[in-house]
Design an enzyme around this catalytic site. Structure first.
Site, PDB file in Angstrom:
ATOM      1  N   ILE A 129      30.162 -66.459  55.264  1.00 36.00           N
ATOM      2  CA  ILE A 129      31.435 -67.163  54.629  1.00 36.00           C
ATOM      3  C   ILE A 129      32.577 -66.592  55.479  1.00 36.00           C
ATOM      4  O   ILE A 129      33.090 -67.482  56.070  1.00 36.00           O
ATOM      5  CB  ILE A 129      31.675 -67.053  53.282  1.00 36.00           C
ATOM      6  N   ALA A 130      32.669 -65.510  55.681  1.00 35.96           N
ATOM      7  CA  ALA A 130      33.676 -64.724  56.328  1.00 35.96           C
ATOM      8  C   ALA A 130      35.245 -65.363  55.904  1.00 35.96           C
ATOM      9  O   ALA A 130      35.740 -66.011  56.713  1.00 35.96           O
ATOM     10  CB  ALA A 130      33.723 -64.942  57.948  1.00 35.96           C
TER      11      ALA A 130
ATOM     12  N   ARG B 284      33.449 -57.616  51.172  1.00 40.00           N
ATOM     13  CA  ARG B 284      33.275 -58.826  52.216  1.00 40.00           C
ATOM     14  C   ARG B 284      33.784 -58.387  53.532  1.00 40.00           C
ATOM     15  O   ARG B 284      32.959 -58.319  54.646  1.00 40.00           O
ATOM     16  CB  ARG B 284      34.137 -60.011  51.754  1.00 40.00           C
TER      17      ARG B 284
ATOM     18  N   HIS C 206      43.349 -54.893  93.910  1.00 36.87           N
ATOM     19  CA  HIS C 206      42.740 -55.736  95.057  1.00 36.87           C
ATOM     20  C   HIS C 206      43.692 -55.219  96.300  1.00 36.87           C
ATOM     21  O   HIS C 206      44.472 -54.465  95.927  1.00 36.87           O
ATOM     22  CB  HIS C 206      42.770 -57.272  94.686  1.00 36.87           C
TER      23      HIS C 206
ATOM     24  N   ARG D 265      23.097 -59.891  54.025  1.00 32.44           N
ATOM     25  CA  ARG D 265      23.325 -59.037  52.672  1.00 32.44           C
ATOM     26  C   ARG D 265      21.814 -58.370  52.274  1.00 32.44           C
ATOM     27  O   ARG D 265      22.194 -57.477  51.434  1.00 32.44           O
ATOM     28  CB  ARG D 265      23.761 -60.167  51.617  1.00 32.44           C
TER      29      ARG D 265
ATOM     30  N   GLN E  28      50.982 -47.130  87.653  1.00 32.15           N
ATOM     31  CA  GLN E  28      50.451 -47.188  86.473  1.00 32.15           C
ATOM     32  C   GLN E  28      49.631 -48.563  86.320  1.00 32.15           C
ATOM     33  O   GLN E  28      50.252 -49.605  86.925  1.00 32.15           O
ATOM     34  CB  GLN E  28      51.375 -47.360  85.258  1.00 32.15           C
ATOM     35  N   THR E  29      48.350 -48.401  86.323  1.00 30.56           N
ATOM     36  CA  THR E  29      47.495 -49.831  86.081  1.00 30.56           C
ATOM     37  C   THR E  29      46.358 -49.500  85.008  1.00 30.56           C
ATOM     38  O   THR E  29      46.199 -48.811  84.663  1.00 30.56           O
ATOM     39  CB  THR E  29      47.156 -50.078  87.332  1.00 30.56           C
ATOM     40  N   ARG E  30      46.147 -51.012  84.481  1.00 29.33           N
ATOM     41  CA  ARG E  30      45.088 -51.159  83.564  1.00 29.33           C
ATOM     42  C   ARG E  30      44.174 -52.150  84.135  1.00 29.33           C
ATOM     43  O   ARG E  30      43.301 -52.921  83.265  1.00 29.33           O
ATOM     44  CB  ARG E  30      45.477 -51.508  82.109  1.00 29.33           C
TER      45      ARG E  30
ATOM     46  N   GLY F 188      56.832 -53.038  87.522  1.00 26.25           N
ATOM     47  CA  GLY F 188      56.754 -54.685  88.036  1.00 26.25           C
ATOM     48  C   GLY F 188      57.332 -55.393  87.123  1.00 26.25           C
ATOM     49  O   GLY F 188      58.028 -55.166  86.131  1.00 26.25           O
ATOM     50  N   ARG F 189      57.318 -56.877  87.421  1.00 29.76           N
ATOM     51  CA  ARG F 189      57.491 -57.709  86.574  1.00 29.76           C
ATOM     52  C   ARG F 189      56.565 -57.838  85.351  1.00 29.76           C
ATOM     53  O   ARG F 189      55.571 -57.479  85.288  1.00 29.76           O
ATOM     54  CB  ARG F 189      57.278 -59.162  87.373  1.00 29.76           C
TER      55      ARG F 189
ATOM     56  N   HIS G 132      47.575 -54.891  95.601  1.00 25.51           N
ATOM     57  CA  HIS G 132      48.034 -53.745  95.114  1.00 25.51           C
ATOM     58  C   HIS G 132      48.062 -52.668  96.170  1.00 25.51           C
ATOM     59  O   HIS G 132      48.903 -51.948  95.984  1.00 25.51           O
ATOM     60  CB  HIS G 132      47.220 -53.345  93.979  1.00 25.51           C
TER      61      HIS G 132
ATOM     62  N   ALA H  72      53.619 -53.837  81.302  1.00 25.84           N
ATOM     63  CA  ALA H  72      52.958 -53.665  79.987  1.00 25.84           C
ATOM     64  C   ALA H  72      53.426 -54.753  79.017  1.00 25.84           C
ATOM     65  O   ALA H  72      53.343 -54.664  78.149  1.00 25.84           O
ATOM     66  CB  ALA H  72      53.548 -52.200  79.407  1.00 25.84           C
TER      67      ALA H  72
HETATM   68  S1  PPS Z   1      31.156 -62.916  52.802  1.00 22.61           S
HETATM   69  O1  PPS Z   1      32.166 -63.347  52.160  1.00 22.61           O
HETATM   70  O2  PPS Z   1      31.106 -63.479  54.236  1.00 22.61           O
HETATM   71  O3  PPS Z   1      30.896 -61.527  52.813  1.00 22.61           O
HETATM   72  O4  PPS Z   1      29.906 -63.574  52.312  1.00 22.61           O
HETATM   73  P1  PPS Z   1      28.358 -63.954  52.888  1.00 22.61           P
HETATM   74  O5  PPS Z   1      27.812 -62.200  53.203  1.00 22.61           O
HETATM   75  O6  PPS Z   1      28.154 -64.885  53.740  1.00 22.61           O
HETATM   76  O7  PPS Z   1      27.406 -64.023  51.511  1.00 22.61           O
HETATM   77  C1  PPS Z   1      27.572 -65.130  50.818  1.00 22.61           C
HETATM   78  C2  PPS Z   1      26.114 -65.626  50.032  1.00 22.61           C
HETATM   79  O8  PPS Z   1      26.175 -64.904  48.818  1.00 22.61           O
HETATM   80  C3  PPS Z   1      25.982 -65.762  47.350  1.00 22.61           C
HETATM   81  N1  PPS Z   1      27.071 -65.321  46.758  1.00 22.61           N
HETATM   82  C4  PPS Z   1      28.527 -65.603  46.941  1.00 22.61           C
HETATM   83  N2  PPS Z   1      29.374 -66.135  47.800  1.00 22.61           N
HETATM   84  C5  PPS Z   1      30.594 -66.353  47.554  1.00 22.61           C
HETATM   85  N3  PPS Z   1      31.330 -65.846  46.509  1.00 22.61           N
HETATM   86  C6  PPS Z   1      30.331 -65.039  45.544  1.00 22.61           C
HETATM   87  N4  PPS Z   1      31.123 -64.478  44.753  1.00 22.61           N
HETATM   88  C7  PPS Z   1      29.218 -64.859  46.004  1.00 22.61           C
HETATM   89  N5  PPS Z   1      27.982 -64.286  45.147  1.00 22.61           N
HETATM   90  C8  PPS Z   1      26.699 -64.584  45.651  1.00 22.61           C
HETATM   91  C9  PPS Z   1      26.189 -67.174  48.328  1.00 22.61           C
HETATM   92  O9  PPS Z   1      24.580 -67.504  48.185  1.00 22.61           O
HETATM   93  C10 PPS Z   1      26.470 -67.083  49.752  1.00 22.61           C
HETATM   94  O10 PPS Z   1      25.309 -67.729  50.466  1.00 22.61           O
HETATM   95  P2  PPS Z   1      25.801 -69.214  51.446  1.00 22.61           P
HETATM   96  O11 PPS Z   1      24.456 -68.931  52.443  1.00 22.61           O
HETATM   97  O12 PPS Z   1      26.976 -68.728  51.996  1.00 22.61           O
HETATM   98  O13 PPS Z   1      25.428 -70.015  50.391  1.00 22.61           O
END
Ligand code: PPS
Length: 568
Positions: free
Chosen positions: A473-474, A447, A199, A433, A193-195, A287-288, A202, A291
């Protein structure tokens, strides 16, 4: 074991005529679109690879498998094979209802009678099956962050195999392999079995294992889902094909297994053994750290190095498949050959290249010696893994609104374009956006969707050798991690935390949004009325207070250089 070893095993498929009829009738059924992992599971359920399972586990069988590694009828079965779905989908079902199981293009593969519909205790499943409820384990991460909240159980009626357009001639059902072994007169078969690519070491160890067991050899690589970050199966299969030529003719064969691995170490080894048994194999190389999923969040191994071998040995008689020890082979320079590490006398020069060292050499375009691998394999690997400075990558900025992400990202883009060599794309929060996510708001769900879209585009850019710069923002760590995983399949993911404090962002308030947020005129505003998970281990964290933009972008450039992604 009353069956003769190579008699056909039961499949879940109906006859061709019944399948045609069922397909028409199924047009009226509620459909579930299977995930890639569920498609792998379904294929092995239907073709008998998961014999004795007759469908996705019922609640009772699931609990029994989780707690005891056995089905309620006492059969050994270590892995919960479950159909996870969303709460909304599950809520619309009645007990005993038939549903259609379709692939991602809508092709019906099977029907299932839903006898069970329950919310599992995922923390318990993680603890018992994977050894810890720790999301550093890829399957635990999948369980909590990708799998649906509800499980459905019930018998499956197979209509057709999932369609594979790649390496068709190399894929075999258990019964096809059994027939092949019968035809070739192979009675003892050792499976490997391998992933990973094979070389020289083996090749030596597998051939030795087969010779010692006086058996033929089956190279049985997994081409379903493996560990995130593994080399893609297309490349691996081309590499395996190159290695196959190195075995004496007609001793060895290769077949591809569309398994979705869980990286569950000991339980996984037993599962692999049962699957191979179903494929007509008599011996299995373990093996050792078989998985093994890598390190847990405390930086320690999830399982002991020999746990998998111990558990396999304990059950091998019941399984009817014998474990063959994996010999660690090393190259002895004086004798210019591979030998088992435990048989080598003191004083000779032993050469070895670890997986990490191999990846480094590939990444940096350094030599890979012929004693280590076959030139044809190295050539394939180099085609897929060009040196890092030629690969695509993603720089992912994260931070509060107004932290300076976009400004630094823009400066970085210009600097990278000045250097040239790779196309650069900026996926700024606001731009995305407007163009990709214009219908989305700022709820957690929206988001997440927004970030997953950005991640998807960035992964495509990275895969195709470009540079993606993302600047949303993530706010959620789990989503950032999911995006990292998507991208790291294809290239580096460099997370940059723009660590401007919320107080400073609010003080700057470039767009006047913080004021509106304080007044309650913008709801769910990150840092004010919505959470932000501070990145725990970003590749880089930049301070923007008292540091100018040019300098911040330069810090990113230096980081990219130190990672070998760009050359000074
Ligand atoms: S996220 O959370 O990652 O999906 O947000 P993002 O797509 O980066 O969008 C952020 C920009 O939207 C504006 N904005 C807000 N930000 C945060 N919270 C709320 N409720 C919100 N409403 C509008 C804001 O201008 C963010 O832009 P940046 O460039 O980050 O300042």
């Amino acid at each position: 074991m009353s069956q003769t070893p190579l008699a056909p095993i039961p499949e879940l498929y109906v006859s061709y005529d019944s399948a045609q009829k069922l397909k028409l009738e199924a047009a009226d059924l509620v459909s579930w679109d299977l995930t890639p992992r569920q498609i792998c599971d379904l294929e092995l359920l239907m073709n008998g690879g998961f014999n004795p399972l007759k469908g996705f586990l019922t609640e009772e069988d699931y609990n029994s498998v989780v707690e005891t590694m056995r089905l309620t009828d006492g059969s050994l079965w270590p892995m919960p094979i479950t159909l996870d779905v969303s709460e909304e989908f599950a809520a619309g079902l009645e007990a005993g209802q038939d549903i259609a199981l379709r692939d991602q293009e809508g092709v019906i593969l099977a029907t299932m009678t839903v006898t069970d519909n329950w919310v599992p205790n995922k923390a318990r499943e993680a603890e018992k099956v994977f050894g810890a409820d720790d999301s550093a384990h890829p399957a635990v991460n999948y369980l909590h962050n990708q799998a649906g909240k509800v499980y459905l159980g019930g018998p499956v009626t197979g209509i057709q195999q999932p369609v594979h357009y790649d390496f068709r001639a190399r894929r075999d059902t258990p019964n096809e392999l059994r027939a092949y072994f019968r035809k070739m007169g192979w009675r003892k078969i050792v499976a490997f079995q391998t992933r990973n690519p094979l070389h020289r070491a083996h090749q030596e160890l597998t051939f030795r294992a087969a010779k010692e067991a006086q058996a033929n050899l089956l190279i049985h690589p997994v081409v379903g889902l493996t560990k995130p970050g593994d080399i893609d199966h297309f490349t691996r299969v081309r590499c395996y094909e190159a290695v196959l030529d190195q075995y004496p003719a007609s001793t060895t064969s290769m077949s591809l297994l569309n398994l979705a691995m869980r990286m569950a170490g000991p339980r996984e080894a037993v599962w692999h053994g049962l699957i191979r048994k179903n494929h007509g194999v008599t011996h299995f190389i373990v093996g050792r750290d078989h998985a093994g999923p890598g390190k847990n969040s405390a930086g320690e191994d999830f399982y002991g190095p020999y746990d998998a071998q111990d558990l396999f040995r304990e059950h091998q008689e019941e399984m009817g498949i014998e474990m063959v020890d994996f010999k660690h082979m090393v190259y002895v320079q004086e004798r210019a050959q591979y030998e088992p590490a435990d048989e080598i006398e003191e004083g000779v020069t032993v050469l070895n290249i670890s997986g990490t060292e191999l990846r480094r050499r590939l990444a940096e375009g350094l030599e890979i010696p012929e004693w280590f691998s076959f030139p044809s394999v190295v050539k394939e690997l180099r085609r897929t893994r060009p040196p890092r400075a030629k690969q695509g990558f993603t720089v992912f900025f994260t931070g509060f609104s107004g932290s300076g992400k976009s400004t630094i990202a823009n400066a970085l883009m210009v600097k990278l374009m000045e250097m040239g060599g790779r196309p650069v794309t900026l996926l700024d929060g606001d731009i995305v956006r407007k163009n990709l996510s214009s219908e989305l708001g700022f709820s957690k769900e929206h988001r997440d969707l927004n970030i997953r879209r950005i991640g998807y585009v960035a992964s495509e850019i990275t895969k195709n050798g470009g540079i993606a710069i993302c600047a949303p923002i993530a706010p959620y760590a789990t989503t950032r991690r999911a995006v990292r995983e998507d991208i790291e399949q294809f290239g580096a993911f460099v997370e940059v935390h723009v660590a401007t404090s919320i107080e400073e962002c609010e003080r700057r308030d470039r767009k006047g949004l913080y004021k509106l947020a304080r007044e309650g005129k913008i709801k769910e505003f990150t840092g004010i009325s919505d959470p932000y998970d501070v990145p725990e281990n970003p590749e880089l964290s930049v301070e923007t207070e008292n540091v100018d933009v040019d300098n911040c972008a330069h810090q990113v450039i230096l980081k990219l250089e130190s990672l070998g992604l760009i050359k000074a």
